[in-house]
Design an enzyme around this catalytic site. Sequence first.
Site, PDB file in Angstrom:
ATOM      1  N   HIS A  73     -11.284   6.366   9.592  1.00  0.00           N
ATOM      2  CA  HIS A  73     -11.323   5.270  10.566  1.00  0.00           C
ATOM      3  C   HIS A  73     -10.407   5.587  11.742  1.00  0.00           C
ATOM      4  O   HIS A  73     -10.802   5.488  12.902  1.00  0.00           O
ATOM      5  CB  HIS A  73     -10.875   3.956   9.926  1.00  0.00           C
ATOM      6  N   HIS A 116      -6.100   2.299   3.371  1.00  0.00           N
ATOM      7  CA  HIS A 116      -5.382   3.570   3.377  1.00  0.00           C
ATOM      8  C   HIS A 116      -3.887   3.321   3.274  1.00  0.00           C
ATOM      9  O   HIS A 116      -3.388   2.270   3.647  1.00  0.00           O
ATOM     10  CB  HIS A 116      -5.651   4.336   4.676  1.00  0.00           C
ATOM     11  N   ASP A 120      -1.860   8.342   5.223  1.00  0.00           N
ATOM     12  CA  ASP A 120      -3.218   8.690   5.636  1.00  0.00           C
ATOM     13  C   ASP A 120      -3.396   8.483   7.133  1.00  0.00           C
ATOM     14  O   ASP A 120      -4.080   9.257   7.806  1.00  0.00           O
ATOM     15  CB  ASP A 120      -4.245   7.823   4.907  1.00  0.00           C
TER      16      ASP A 120
END
Length: 178
Positions: A73, A116, A120
Amino acid sequence: GGDGRLILQQLFHLNCLVFLSRTTTVGLTGLPQPNPKCVNQQHLHVTFDNALAFVMGRGIVPHACGDLIYSGHVGCTLICMSVLHRHGFLKNRVAAVLVWLTAIVGIYFTISCRSHYSVDVVLAFWFGYFIPEWYFNRSDGRVRGHVSRWIRRMEVWPSDCRSDDRESNGEEGDTRQH
């Protein structure tokens, strides 16, 4: 201008590189899941092929448990930001603030929704900077080699829609206008 095709090509190329690097990291890592819905799946053995099938083989929109390092993302958001920056869409201060604010809010929600870990997201910033840097250095002809020639040949520039035969003529550098 007539850069729409080039912008879409570069965005596609960079997102493919993000997808390939993420698929590799998913196959190589396995972190405990921050999302409670995925706890039962976090101890499964995963190969590269399993990771690819698990992320992409279950339909649209792709989703997975254990698909953590690094945040796709955030990686895709930063890829979009790099392309917008490169092509001058963020020269207007108000537009730049609004677009960056939207990106930052999206990154915040990636962490706050427990999709996450923060590591991350930090790694996504690293990949989101270095993948475009690697790609654009080759695309612009600043780095020589087979990969660089391949990337330049894949791009269709509005001002130069013919094949790039500068290298076959022995000319140095990239003469395209950016």
